[in-house]
Design a protein around this motif. Structure first.
Motif, PDB file in Angstrom:
ATOM      1  N   TRP A   1     -74.220 -79.667 -12.614  1.00  0.00           N
ATOM      2  CA  TRP A   1     -74.011 -78.672 -11.557  1.00  0.00           C
ATOM      3  C   TRP A   1     -74.635 -77.334 -11.936  1.00  0.00           C
ATOM      4  O   TRP A   1     -75.290 -76.684 -11.116  1.00  0.00           O
ATOM      5  CB  TRP A   1     -72.513 -78.516 -11.307  1.00  0.00           C
ATOM      6  CG  TRP A   1     -72.177 -77.438 -10.322  1.00  0.00           C
ATOM      7  CD1 TRP A   1     -71.520 -76.279 -10.563  1.00  0.00           C
ATOM      8  CD2 TRP A   1     -72.509 -77.417  -8.931  1.00  0.00           C
ATOM      9  NE1 TRP A   1     -71.405 -75.533  -9.416  1.00  0.00           N
ATOM     10  CE2 TRP A   1     -72.002 -76.213  -8.407  1.00  0.00           C
ATOM     11  CE3 TRP A   1     -73.174 -78.303  -8.083  1.00  0.00           C
ATOM     12  CZ2 TRP A   1     -72.153 -75.861  -7.065  1.00  0.00           C
ATOM     13  CZ3 TRP A   1     -73.318 -77.959  -6.750  1.00  0.00           C
ATOM     14  CH2 TRP A   1     -72.816 -76.754  -6.261  1.00  0.00           C
ATOM     15  N   GLN A   2     -74.478 -76.924 -13.180  1.00  0.00           N
ATOM     16  CA  GLN A   2     -75.064 -75.657 -13.620  1.00  0.00           C
ATOM     17  C   GLN A   2     -76.594 -75.717 -13.597  1.00  0.00           C
ATOM     18  O   GLN A   2     -77.256 -74.721 -13.292  1.00  0.00           O
ATOM     19  CB  GLN A   2     -74.565 -75.290 -15.024  1.00  0.00           C
ATOM     20  CG  GLN A   2     -73.084 -74.944 -15.098  1.00  0.00           C
ATOM     21  CD  GLN A   2     -72.717 -73.681 -14.340  1.00  0.00           C
ATOM     22  OE1 GLN A   2     -73.542 -72.799 -14.147  1.00  0.00           O
ATOM     23  NE2 GLN A   2     -71.473 -73.600 -13.891  1.00  0.00           N
ATOM     24  N   ARG A   3     -77.168 -76.891 -13.872  1.00  0.00           N
ATOM     25  CA  ARG A   3     -78.627 -77.032 -13.797  1.00  0.00           C
ATOM     26  C   ARG A   3     -79.110 -76.905 -12.352  1.00  0.00           C
ATOM     27  O   ARG A   3     -80.164 -76.327 -12.087  1.00  0.00           O
ATOM     28  CB  ARG A   3     -79.074 -78.373 -14.387  1.00  0.00           C
ATOM     29  CG  ARG A   3     -78.993 -78.425 -15.902  1.00  0.00           C
ATOM     30  CD  ARG A   3     -79.918 -79.479 -16.504  1.00  0.00           C
ATOM     31  NE  ARG A   3     -79.689 -80.813 -15.974  1.00  0.00           N
ATOM     32  CZ  ARG A   3     -78.775 -81.654 -16.457  1.00  0.00           C
ATOM     33  NH1 ARG A   3     -77.991 -81.286 -17.453  1.00  0.00           N
ATOM     34  NH2 ARG A   3     -78.641 -82.855 -15.937  1.00  0.00           N
ATOM     35  N   VAL A   4     -78.332 -77.450 -11.401  1.00  0.00           N
ATOM     36  CA  VAL A   4     -78.675 -77.305  -9.984  1.00  0.00           C
ATOM     37  C   VAL A   4     -78.669 -75.831  -9.594  1.00  0.00           C
ATOM     38  O   VAL A   4     -79.604 -75.325  -8.945  1.00  0.00           O
ATOM     39  CB  VAL A   4     -77.701 -78.098  -9.095  1.00  0.00           C
ATOM     40  CG1 VAL A   4     -77.904 -77.759  -7.630  1.00  0.00           C
ATOM     41  CG2 VAL A   4     -77.873 -79.600  -9.311  1.00  0.00           C
TER      42      VAL A   4
ATOM     43  N   GLU B   1     -84.159 -70.263  -9.986  1.00  0.00           N
ATOM     44  CA  GLU B   1     -85.583 -70.283 -10.296  1.00  0.00           C
ATOM     45  C   GLU B   1     -86.438 -70.326  -9.033  1.00  0.00           C
ATOM     46  O   GLU B   1     -87.571 -69.835  -9.006  1.00  0.00           O
ATOM     47  CB  GLU B   1     -85.907 -71.499 -11.170  1.00  0.00           C
ATOM     48  CG  GLU B   1     -85.364 -71.385 -12.586  1.00  0.00           C
ATOM     49  CD  GLU B   1     -85.466 -72.698 -13.348  1.00  0.00           C
ATOM     50  OE1 GLU B   1     -86.075 -73.650 -12.806  1.00  0.00           O
ATOM     51  OE2 GLU B   1     -84.929 -72.759 -14.467  1.00  0.00           O
ATOM     52  N   LEU B   2     -85.900 -70.910  -7.960  1.00  0.00           N
ATOM     53  CA  LEU B   2     -86.628 -70.997  -6.696  1.00  0.00           C
ATOM     54  C   LEU B   2     -86.576 -69.687  -5.911  1.00  0.00           C
ATOM     55  O   LEU B   2     -87.120 -69.602  -4.809  1.00  0.00           O
ATOM     56  CB  LEU B   2     -86.063 -72.131  -5.844  1.00  0.00           C
ATOM     57  CG  LEU B   2     -86.316 -73.543  -6.400  1.00  0.00           C
ATOM     58  CD1 LEU B   2     -85.524 -74.575  -5.624  1.00  0.00           C
ATOM     59  CD2 LEU B   2     -87.806 -73.872  -6.350  1.00  0.00           C
TER      60      LEU B   2
ATOM     61  N   ASP C   1     -74.398 -64.844  -7.610  1.00  0.00           N
ATOM     62  CA  ASP C   1     -73.606 -64.830  -8.835  1.00  0.00           C
ATOM     63  C   ASP C   1     -72.913 -66.175  -8.999  1.00  0.00           C
ATOM     64  O   ASP C   1     -72.443 -66.756  -8.024  1.00  0.00           O
ATOM     65  CB  ASP C   1     -72.536 -63.732  -8.789  1.00  0.00           C
ATOM     66  CG  ASP C   1     -73.161 -62.346  -8.727  1.00  0.00           C
ATOM     67  OD1 ASP C   1     -74.219 -62.150  -9.343  1.00  0.00           O
ATOM     68  OD2 ASP C   1     -72.577 -61.478  -8.061  1.00  0.00           O
ATOM     69  N   TYR C   2     -72.865 -66.653 -10.205  1.00  0.00           N
ATOM     70  CA  TYR C   2     -72.071 -67.838 -10.491  1.00  0.00           C
ATOM     71  C   TYR C   2     -71.635 -67.788 -11.943  1.00  0.00           C
ATOM     72  O   TYR C   2     -72.256 -67.121 -12.773  1.00  0.00           O
ATOM     73  CB  TYR C   2     -72.832 -69.131 -10.181  1.00  0.00           C
ATOM     74  CG  TYR C   2     -74.046 -69.416 -11.049  1.00  0.00           C
ATOM     75  CD1 TYR C   2     -75.307 -68.956 -10.676  1.00  0.00           C
ATOM     76  CD2 TYR C   2     -73.935 -70.157 -12.222  1.00  0.00           C
ATOM     77  CE1 TYR C   2     -76.427 -69.216 -11.448  1.00  0.00           C
ATOM     78  CE2 TYR C   2     -75.053 -70.420 -12.997  1.00  0.00           C
ATOM     79  CZ  TYR C   2     -76.294 -69.946 -12.606  1.00  0.00           C
ATOM     80  OH  TYR C   2     -77.395 -70.210 -13.373  1.00  0.00           O
TER      81      TYR C   2
ATOM     82  N   LEU D   1     -68.108 -82.593  -6.434  1.00  0.00           N
ATOM     83  CA  LEU D   1     -67.194 -83.630  -6.898  1.00  0.00           C
ATOM     84  C   LEU D   1     -67.891 -84.710  -7.724  1.00  0.00           C
ATOM     85  O   LEU D   1     -67.285 -85.304  -8.612  1.00  0.00           O
ATOM     86  CB  LEU D   1     -66.490 -84.276  -5.700  1.00  0.00           C
ATOM     87  CG  LEU D   1     -65.555 -83.358  -4.905  1.00  0.00           C
ATOM     88  CD1 LEU D   1     -65.020 -84.083  -3.677  1.00  0.00           C
ATOM     89  CD2 LEU D   1     -64.400 -82.867  -5.770  1.00  0.00           C
ATOM     90  N   ALA D   2     -69.175 -84.953  -7.420  1.00  0.00           N
ATOM     91  CA  ALA D   2     -69.878 -86.062  -8.073  1.00  0.00           C
ATOM     92  C   ALA D   2     -70.574 -85.659  -9.369  1.00  0.00           C
ATOM     93  O   ALA D   2     -70.729 -86.492 -10.267  1.00  0.00           O
ATOM     94  CB  ALA D   2     -70.914 -86.653  -7.103  1.00  0.00           C
ATOM     95  N   LEU D   3     -70.989 -84.390  -9.481  1.00  0.00           N
ATOM     96  CA  LEU D   3     -71.773 -83.968 -10.639  1.00  0.00           C
ATOM     97  C   LEU D   3     -70.879 -83.413 -11.738  1.00  0.00           C
ATOM     98  O   LEU D   3     -69.913 -82.702 -11.451  1.00  0.00           O
ATOM     99  CB  LEU D   3     -72.790 -82.891 -10.228  1.00  0.00           C
ATOM    100  CG  LEU D   3     -73.798 -83.279  -9.134  1.00  0.00           C
ATOM    101  CD1 LEU D   3     -74.679 -82.099  -8.785  1.00  0.00           C
ATOM    102  CD2 LEU D   3     -74.635 -84.470  -9.579  1.00  0.00           C
TER     103      LEU D   3
END
Length: 201
Positions: free
Chosen positions: A72-75, A81-82, A87-88, A65-67
């Motif tokens: 959000w896609q960078r998160v 990467e971690l 899937d998204y 809700l906040a981003l």
């Protein structure tokens, strides 16, 4: 270091208020909280013993809700990467922006919050008529919100915390809905009522 201590989860009433404010269906809330079929959203907001939303799940909801979408896609990309695998949906290209969703319409009447998810004229008219009869039947104080989910053509009610909400009062709320709402959910069952809707076109 543990940054969230002495966590107390939001109660079912608070989560239902959030859903009413967003105007989201149960399915959309399930997606928002990252839940699945084993623990769907309704199990957190209803029933005799609602589930508690853990801090990780609540953090997930708050982040969504906040981003903004890019953040959000960078998160999600960072999680990938971690080493996580999932899937998204990739963000759409700038040349093809998503079509805007119909805007929700809401108003207060006799203390009740009336919401049409897609701002449908005939849904708001039914909700106003419902509010009129609920007030006439002296039960408007028991209804916190009436939410018409336009996507599935179904109206749901959330009830206010009130000591006087007895079986007779619930019957009068049901009667008000039956007189005015074309399709609604009450005590876990779907009912037909009111008059057939007219086209918004």
């Amino acid at each position: 270091m543990k940054t969230i201590q002495n966590y107390v989860p939001p109660d079912a009433r608070s989560l239902r208020r959030l859903q009413d404010r967003l105007g989201y269906s149960d399915a959309r809330m399930t997606e928002l909280a990252g839940l699945d079929a084993a623990a769907p959203w309704p199990s957190f907001v209803g029933g005799p013993e609602p589930r508690s939303l853990g801090r990780q799940r609540l953090f997930f909801v708050a982040a969504r809700l906040a981003l903004d979408e890019d953040t959000w896609q960078r998160v999600l990309a960072s999680m990938h990467e971690l080493g996580a695998r999932f899937d998204y949906a990739e963000p759409q290209a700038a040349s093809a922006p998503p079509a805007p969703e119909p805007a929700a319409d809401e108003e207060r009447k006799f203390g009740m919050l009336l919401i049409s998810r897609n701002g449908s004229f005939h849904e708001m008219e039914q909700l106003r008529e419902f509010a009129h009869f609920a007030h006439e039947f002296d039960v408007s104080r028991f209804v916190h919100a009436a939410f018409y989910d336009s996507d599935i053509d179904l109206c749901r009610f959330s009830f206010a915390d009130h000591d006087g909400l007895d079986a007779a009062s619930r019957d009068r709320i049901f009667d008000a809905a039956r007189k005015t709402i074309t399709r609604f959910e009450f005590d876990g069952r779907i009912y037909q009522g009111g008059i057939p809707p007219e086209s918004d076109g």
